[in-house]
Design an enzyme around this catalytic site. Sequence first.
Site, PDB file in Angstrom:
ATOM      1  N   ASP A 113       0.840  -1.190   0.000  1.00 13.31           N
ATOM      2  CA  ASP A 113       0.000   0.000   0.000  1.00 13.31           C
ATOM      3  C   ASP A 113       0.885   1.254   0.000  1.00 13.31           C
ATOM      4  OD1 ASP A 113      -2.509   1.506   0.439  1.00 13.31           O
ATOM      5  OD2 ASP A 113      -1.641   1.911   2.406  1.00 13.31           O
ATOM      6  N   ASP A 122      -0.366   5.323   0.800  1.00 10.93           N
ATOM      7  CA  ASP A 122      -0.608   6.365   1.797  1.00 10.93           C
ATOM      8  C   ASP A 122      -0.839   5.752   3.178  1.00 10.93           C
ATOM      9  OD1 ASP A 122      -0.812   8.904   2.777  1.00 10.93           O
ATOM     10  OD2 ASP A 122      -2.513   9.501   1.547  1.00 10.93           O
TER      11      ASP A 122
END
Length: 257
Positions: free
Chosen positions: A10, A12
């Site tokens: 991932d 952010d």
Amino acid sequence: MPKYNAYLIDLDGTIYHGKQPIPAAKRFIERLQTAKIPYLFVTNNSTKTAKDVADNLTINHGIKTTVDQVYTSAMATADYVKGLTDDGQKVYLIGEAGLKDALENAGIDLVPADEANVVVMGLDRHFTYQKLKEATFAIARGAKFIATNADTNLPSEEGMLPGAGSLVAALKTATGVEPTIIAKPEAPIMEGALAKLNHPDRPVMVGDNYNTDILAGIKNGLDTLLVYTGVSKPAEVAKEVNQPTDFVANFDEWSVE
């Protein structure tokens, strides 16, 4: 031999906080690079192109990244639409540049709502009642309803902004139709990401959000690594029935070997 031979990661909250870097995350990526372990940045954000994401990582966070190391929900949506069995998919699009670019690059026709047999919806910061009405009519005529993601909010320096899921909820309410969701924690983005990595036999899903990143791994049969640098907190995750395979306070606690 490394425990995992591919990482789905991932962005952010995991690699950075908005414009703020997470130094331990950069060191983690550098360890993967040194060990020559393949990885793919997998993001629910549909507004940015792969080049935008790669440039942001390279220029603003010092993590040298190519477009081949990025897989967005927009790209996953394009792959999914392209794989539909019906011939001649014609898409009415509600979304921004990243989604438009991904669909066009996949050779998918973008058409007015009255010609569409698929409605694709992502985050659209220029969303209007007119777009909602046209999409509602298209779905009522039988068009498939596909949404890039159901994230209700997204973090920013201003606070938690409305996400794509808030717009998807409006169209779902107007039509009474459940959309096919592409992004984490659902299967389409994970299947597309694993295919892009040539179906590794020991992959791991890495992220900061239990409800998207970690559930994506759990629901799709992958080991998971939760890093407590973003959304999820230890006390909350401890209450979950299905636990991540591993967790760390930050990436300096994790060895890739």
